[in-house]
Structure formats: structure tokens, C-alpha cells
Design an enzyme around this catalytic site. Structure first.
Site, PDB file in Angstrom:
ATOM      1  N   HIS A  33      -5.441  -5.929 -41.464  1.00  0.00           N
ATOM      2  CA  HIS A  33      -5.230  -5.883 -40.019  1.00  0.00           C
ATOM      3  C   HIS A  33      -4.639  -4.424 -39.741  1.00  0.00           C
ATOM      4  CE1 HIS A  33      -4.460 -10.298 -40.305  1.00  0.00           C
ATOM      5  NE2 HIS A  33      -5.007 -10.129 -39.127  1.00  0.00           N
ATOM      6  N   GLU A 275     -10.265 -21.065 -39.001  1.00  0.00           N
ATOM      7  CA  GLU A 275     -10.209 -19.984 -40.139  1.00  0.00           C
ATOM      8  C   GLU A 275      -9.997 -20.322 -41.500  1.00  0.00           C
ATOM      9  OE1 GLU A 275      -8.056 -16.141 -38.001  1.00  0.00           O
ATOM     10  OE2 GLU A 275      -6.937 -18.024 -37.834  1.00  0.00           O
ATOM     11  N   ASP A 299     -10.782 -14.448 -41.675  1.00  0.00           N
ATOM     12  CA  ASP A 299     -10.029 -15.278 -42.408  1.00  0.00           C
ATOM     13  C   ASP A 299     -10.590 -16.294 -43.143  1.00  0.00           C
ATOM     14  OD1 ASP A 299      -7.283 -14.518 -42.760  1.00  0.00           O
ATOM     15  OD2 ASP A 299      -7.073 -14.868 -40.656  1.00  0.00           O
ATOM     16  N   CYS A 346     -14.926 -14.649 -32.900  1.00  0.00           N
ATOM     17  CA  CYS A 346     -14.073 -13.579 -32.665  1.00  0.00           C
ATOM     18  C   CYS A 346     -13.663 -12.677 -33.950  1.00  0.00           C
ATOM     19  CB  CYS A 346     -13.005 -14.015 -31.899  1.00  0.00           C
ATOM     20  SG  CYS A 346     -11.904 -15.026 -33.106  1.00  0.00           S
TER      21      CYS A 346
HETATM   22  C1  PEP Z   1     -10.210 -13.678 -37.897  1.00  0.00           C
HETATM   23  O1  PEP Z   1      -9.591 -14.008 -39.125  1.00  0.00           O
HETATM   24  O2  PEP Z   1     -11.338 -13.584 -37.915  1.00  0.00           O
HETATM   25  C2  PEP Z   1      -9.229 -13.172 -36.683  1.00  0.00           C
HETATM   26  C3  PEP Z   1     -10.186 -13.179 -35.634  1.00  0.00           C
HETATM   27  O3  PEP Z   1      -8.052 -13.114 -36.919  1.00  0.00           O
HETATM   28  P1  PEP Z   1      -7.507 -11.989 -37.423  1.00  0.00           P
HETATM   29  O4  PEP Z   1      -8.359 -10.868 -37.828  1.00  0.00           O
HETATM   30  O5  PEP Z   1      -6.439 -11.090 -36.574  1.00  0.00           O
HETATM   31  O6  PEP Z   1      -6.813 -12.552 -38.734  1.00  0.00           O
HETATM   32 MG    MG Z   2      -7.281 -14.558 -38.728  1.00  0.00          MG
END
Ligand code: PEP
Ligand code: MG
Length: 426
Positions: A33, A275, A299, A346
Site C-alpha cells: 500500500h 480477493e 490480494d 481493479c
Molecule cells: C487488490 O487487492 O487487488 C486491491 C485492489 O485492493 P488493495 O490493493 O487496496 O488491497
Molecule cells: Mg486488496
């Protein structure tokens, strides 16, 4: 420039806003993140390169190439020149691609592909619109919680959602409910880490544990939905029972708003982020009880391959083209198709131009990515015949290792898309 063993997303936000020009960390991974926030701020961050920091001295010249994940200490003039040329070439290419922003993302055989932006901060919306985003496919709302010592109020979250909707001017905004825990720890509340934070009280589990916090956020979303096209999705769902609990909470929030006489829209489309491997395997069951699916590969990859996305020691295992990941994605898109419901992706995989035709071949027609990736991905969509992508994807689904798949993908990309293709990862 900041060098550190590790940085939290909140560190990157604060330092980035204070004007640093980039980051380099020994720990972490490219989908951590902290890395996502650096990208949101338009700053390079190279993660997971060991043994550099002890060699750094004040006043040293350092090149950090965020796109290719390279760090060079004390480059000589020839290397500096090479990087300056490369940066100039990248800029020309980026400008060329950005000029096509008005052109629709339609494949050579006429299929429209929805390309949306992933956004962490309101500041990223103007550039998303400028680069041709069809909407926001993932708004990571937890960043509103990270840089402060008190929780945001319902009113603040409502105003925040309204600002996003207004800035998108009629285009769809998909908010992801609070995804705290793991590496996203606010100072305003305590989240028990457990022995393994990635498998612990994070994401939707935290929201269901602190329902008071979650309900305030839901109230803000349902109120904002009266003003513009808002969708809502839930992270880290692992099963139908959890989804039902979330839906019940959503209904009770709407009933409360009704009682309070507050304007709201109870018809917000509700989506599930895929996820966890369990969610991918039962995507057919989940999709029947929600309005859309969105595949969060960052994830999904870490959990399916049991490789912590933050841990540089197992980074070599973290591979989007692993045959297991391709099969899971295919299973999810097939389930959504059978149910006649929309599915998008995403996670970062969606924004890597090298993977675009594989994703089209696996059945995706909606991709959401870091805004700066949109022009490059669009250019590939416009140069692809879906029938061709499907045929090649069928072939790579027969391969056995991620390296074989990667080699096949790179070969096709180099041949067909030499301009968009670079060795970089997004
Ligand atoms: C993911 O896990 O692909 C996602 C879009 O959420 P984040 O990257 O914020 O965990
Ligand atoms: Mg995620």
C-alpha cells in the site's frame, strides 16, 4: 529522496506532501500500500532492494527509476545521460498516448472496454479525467482515515464522497468500503494485529468488528448516492454468509436514514471484491447475491500463492501470470457471465499493458488501474482483435509454469505492440 528499511502508507503520504522526490525501501513489494500511495502522488518508489542503504552518503547522486524498479548510486555521466535520454523518450511516448485520450477504448473487432481509474486521494481525480478514465473503478477510501488522530465523521465522509462524484461529473464512482488493518493502520483506532496481520482482523473483518465505524461510512455513501452515480464494493469477502451480514447492515443503515429523514438512495449497486481464493472458487454463489464483482489481484495473488505482497523474500513467488491465477480469473469471469452480471478487475494486474490481451482473452471487458496506465492500456485495446486474444489465451492456459506463460506473453507483446511494451512493470 527518502531511503528507509520500510515505510507505511501514512509515512509516504506525509513525506510526499512535504515535497520529497521519491522513495527507496529495502523491505516491501511493488503492490504494497505504501507503493500504491507513492504512485498516487506521482512519485517513484522502488521497494525490496537489499543492501543499499548502508552505502548511501549525504550529497550522493542517486537515480530512482520507479517504472523499472532500479536504483543507481553515484551514476557516472554516461549513465546519467542514458537515464536522461530514457526519461525524455518516455515523456514523448506518454504524450503521444495521451493525445488519444478522446478515442474510445474499442477493440479492432468492435468491443468496447471500460477503462476506469483507481484512486486513493481526491487530488488524483483531475488527472484521471484528463487521461480519459470512463469512471473510478476503485476508490480506496481508507486513506481518509490514515493521516489523522481522530476518525472522520459521517459528514466529512459524505462531503468527501460528494467531492469525488462532482469531480467525476456524471461518471460512475465505485467506492470500496474501509480496508483498514494489515499494513494500513490508523492512529485513531487500535486494530489487533494477531500473529499474521494479512490473515487477521483486516478489511471487511475489521468493519464487521467495529460496526459503529462501518455504519458511519455506509450512511455517508447512501446519502451521497442521492447526488450522483455511486457504486459500493466490499473488500476481502470470503463467503456468502459474510456478504449477507454486510447486506443486512446496508439495509439497516437505509432504514435508519429513512427514519432520520435524510435524503439517500437505497438502490446503490453492491459489489464483491474477489480477493480471497475462497471467493474466487464460489464466485458463482457470490455473484447471485450481489450486483457486480471486481477482482482484486493484489490480494488474490498473495492469498492464492501464499506469498505476502509486502515481503521481499517471497516476492519471486508473487506472479500474476501463474497458471493458478489465470484459472481463478477465468472461473470468476465465467461465473459473472453466466449470471449476466458485470465483472471488472481493479488489482494492479489490470493496469500492466503486458497483461492486457490476456485479460481480454480471459473475458474481462472492464479494467480499473492507476490513472497514468490508462493511455497505454487503451492503446493496446485499440490494437487488439478479441478473437486473437482469446485464441492466444487458450494456448497459454495450456502452459504449466508462470515463466513459460510470461515468455509467451512477452513474445506476443514485443511483436505486436513494440511501442507500448517495455520491460517495466506498472
Ligand atoms: C487488490 O487487492 O487487488 C486491491 C485492489 O485492493 P488493495 O490493493 O487496496 O488491497
Ligand atoms: Mg486488496
Amino acid at each position: 529522496m527518502v531511503f528507509a528499511h520500510d515505510l507505511s502508507p501514512a509515512d509516504v503520504t506525509q513525506l510526499g506532501r512535504a515535497g520529497v522526490s521519491g522513495f527507496f525501501t529495502e523491505g516491501g513489494g511493488k503492490t504494497s500500500h505504501a507503493a500504491l500511495v507513492a504512485r498516487a502522488l506521482g512519485l517513484p518508489l522502488v521497494a525490496g532492494v537489499q543492501g543499499f542503504i548502508k552505502h548511501i552518503r549525504t550529497g550522493m547522486t542517486v537515480i530512482v527509476d520507479g517504472g523499472r524498479g532500479e536504483v543507481i548510486l553515484e551514476p557516472d555521466t554516461e549513465i546519467q545521460g542514458r537515464f536522461a535520454d530514457r526519461a525524455a523518450r518516455d515523456l514523448v511516448q506518454t504524450e503521444r498516448l495521451a493525445r488519444a485520450r478522446e478515442a474510445p477504448a474499442i477493440s479492432l473487432d468492435g468491443e468496447r472496454v471500460h477503462l476506469a481509474a483507481n484512486v486513493e486521494l481526491l487530488e488524483e481525480i483531475p488527472i484521471s479525467v484528463e487521461l480519459g478514465a470512463d469512471g473510478i473503478g476503485l476508490f480506496r477510501t481508507e486513506f481518509l482515515y490514515l493521516e489523522r488522530s481522530t476518525l472522520p465523521t459521517e459528514e466529512e465522509q459524505y462531503q468527501h464522497a460528494l467531492s469525488a462524484l462532482r469531480a467525476m461529473n456524471g461518471r460512475d464512482v465505485c467506492f470500496r468500503s474501509l480496508d483498514l488493518g494489515g499494513d494500513k493502520l490508523p492512529t485513531s483506532v487500535r486494530i489487533p494485529a494477531g500473529n499474521n496481520p494479512a490473515l487477521g482482523l483486516r478489511s471487511i473483518r475489521y468493519s464487521l468488528w467495529r460496526r459503529d465505524v462501518f455504519k458511519l461510512q455506509l450512511r455517508a455513501f447512501y446519502r451521497a448516492a442521492a447526488v450522483g452515480p455511486l457504486r459500493l464494493m466490499f473488500p476481502l469477502i470470503s463467503g456468502v454468509a459474510e456478504l449477507r451480514t454486510v447486506r443486512e447492515l446496508c439495509s439497516s443503515v437505509c432504514a435508519e436514514l429513512q427514519r432520520d429523514g435524510l435524503e439517500h438512495n437505497p438502490e446503490v449497486p453492491l459489489g464483491v471484491m474477489i480477493e480471497t481464493p475462497s471467493a474466487a472458487v464460489i464466485a458463482d454463489l457470490l455473484v447471485e447475491e450481489c450486483d457486480f464483482l471486481s477482482i482484486g489481484t493484489n490480494d488474490l495473488i498473495q492469498y492464492a500463492l501464499a506469498a505476502d505482497r509486502q515481503d521481499e523474500h517471497v516476492g519471486y513467488l508473487y506472479h500474476p501470470l501463474h497458471p493458478a491465477i489465470l484459472r481463478l480469473i477465468k472461473q470468476v469471469t465465467a461465473a459473472a457471465k453466466r449470471a449476466g452480471k458485470p465483472v471488472s478487475m481493479c488489482g494492479d494486474m489490470a493496469g500492466d499493458p503486458r497483461f492486457c490481451w490476456v485479460l481480454l482473452g480471459l473475458g474481462l471487458r472492464a479494467l480499473s488501474m492507476a490513472p497514468r496506465q490508462i493511455p497505454r492500456v487503451k492503446s493496446i485495446v485499440r490494437g487488439t482483435r478479441i478473437a486473437f486474444a482469446e485464441k492466444l489465451t487458450e494456448e497459454i492456459l495450456g502452459l504449466r509454469t508462470e515463466d513459460e506463460v510470461e515468455e509467451a506473453v512477452n513474445r506476443v507483446m514485443k511483436e505486436r505492440f513494440p511501442i507500448e511494451f517495455t520491460e517495466e512493470t506498472s
